[in-house]
Design a protein around this motif. Structure first.
Motif, PDB file in Angstrom:
ATOM      1  N   GLN A  43      -4.517   4.026   2.959  1.00 25.42           N
ATOM      2  CA  GLN A  43      -3.479   2.996   2.926  1.00 25.42           C
ATOM      3  C   GLN A  43      -3.539   2.132   4.182  1.00 25.42           C
ATOM      4  O   GLN A  43      -3.472   0.901   4.115  1.00 25.42           O
ATOM      5  CB  GLN A  43      -2.091   3.636   2.828  1.00 25.42           C
ATOM      6  N   THR A  81       0.812  -1.220   0.000  1.00 19.92           N
ATOM      7  CA  THR A  81       0.000   0.000   0.000  1.00 19.92           C
ATOM      8  C   THR A  81       0.845   1.269   0.000  1.00 19.92           C
ATOM      9  O   THR A  81       0.387   2.316  -0.452  1.00 19.92           O
ATOM     10  CB  THR A  81      -0.940   0.037   1.223  1.00 19.92           C
ATOM     11  N   GLU A  82       2.077   1.170   0.513  1.00 15.75           N
ATOM     12  CA  GLU A  82       2.968   2.340   0.485  1.00 15.75           C
ATOM     13  C   GLU A  82       3.240   2.796  -0.953  1.00 15.75           C
ATOM     14  O   GLU A  82       3.500   3.973  -1.212  1.00 15.75           O
ATOM     15  CB  GLU A  82       4.308   2.016   1.154  1.00 15.75           C
TER      16      GLU A  82
END
Length: 323
Positions: free
Chosen positions: A123, A113-114
């Motif tokens: 995120q 998600t980063e």
């Protein structure tokens, strides 16, 4: 949880306590005692909630308070802990599976998600939600039989309930009647209930923490001021309460169906369709929210207590640099 938060966020001291920094032996040993203590305090609410969900309406609508009083009158305080021994016995391996899967999965989910061009709370919600769902799926093989046995014990004393002498007797009779699969009655509904519940809980917790920290002025990456211990505890508690409240409101209908499927119609072949029809005939659509009060309180209180205990557990089990 923020134990696996994005390391670049200066507002979260807990970000450094990742899975690889935990003393696993200490983590599991102390964790078993901490979570058992929380369960002792909140277990009576689960008993009342279960009684509410399976009570067959016959003109009157019992409240959580009336059921609580009836249990005390009939069985005393011990009545509020029916099935507790079964839950505690099996909860330790179940939690080991859950927590191990949660922490290891979250690391991978956060890494992915980063790389997405999404707001920070989003995120966190995605990563925590995915980790919560997968860890719940992994733990259901242990938790479902516990649910079936403990809930049968919880409803003893109600009309039509089978009498058992304890957890082992209940398990023996269930196996004798339905085989091993009897201990997994409602397995599909359990997966459909607990996996979304866990996903919603962890997603809500992860995103709400980011929002709360941002409102306190800790969202900027160039703000190197560290929050006080009191602020950390307060934010974690608020995040846990919010997550429990959201999860209980969203998933109570599924929980009601699952509980009735596992407890009622013990002499006939159960089905989700039959359970839903019976609920609709008895109470209409509002029947799916039976026990929402106790479940809302239980999940909110459990969320707050559990997350504070869990974050504290991670702090005291973190390895030091020289370890």
């Amino acid at each position: 949880m923020d134990g696996a938060a994005v390391p670049s966020q200066p507002y979260s001291p807990q970000a450094e306590i990742n899975w690889d920094r935990l003393d696993k032996t200490k983590f599991y040993a102390i964790g078993a005692g901490l979570f058992t203590s929380v369960t002792v305090g909140l277990y009576p609410i689960s008993v009342v909630k279960t009684r509410l969900q399976v009570t067959i309406r016959q003109g009157s609508n019992p409240s959580a308070i009336s059921i609580f009083r009836n249990i005390l009158k009939a069985d005393g305080v011990s009545g509020l802990y029916r099935g507790f021994g079964t839950v505690v016995t099996g909860a330790v391996p179940g939690r080991i599976i859950f927590l191990t899967t949660l922490e290891t999965t979250k690391i991978g989910a956060l890494t992915i998600t980063e790389k997405l061009n999404l707001p920070e709370p989003t995120q966190a919600a995605i990563a925590n939600g995915v980790a919560g769902m997968i860890s719940s799926l992994a733990a259901q093989s242990v938790f479902v039989p516990l649910d079936v046995v403990s809930q049968r014990l919880m409803v003893q004393g109600t009309a039509g309930a089978i009498k058992y002498r304890g957890g082992f007797d209940a398990a023996r009779k269930i196996i004798k009647t339905d085989g091993i699969r009897g201990l997994y009655r409602g397995f599909g509904m359990s997966v459909l209930t607990y996996s979304p519940t866990s996903a919603v809980w962890w997603a809500s917790y992860g995103s709400s923490q980011r929002v709360i920290w941002r409102s306190l002025g800790y969202s900027s990456k160039d703000n190197m001021q560290m929050p006080s211990q009191g602020q950390i505890i307060l934010v974690q508690a608020l995040g846990g309460f919010f997550a429990g409240a959201v999860a209980s409101c969203v998933t109570t209908p599924l929980d009601t169906i699952k509980t009735r499927l596992q407890v009622l119609d013990t002499e006939s072949k159960p089905s989700v369709k039959r359970t839903i029809k019976r609920l609709m005939d008895e109470d209409g659509w509002k029947g799916f929210y039976r026990g929402i009060g106790p479940r809302f309180f239980s999940m909110s209180a459990w969320g707050t207590s559990m997350i504070l205990a869990y974050e504290y557990l991670k702090r005291i089990c973190a390895k030091h640099e020289h370890d």
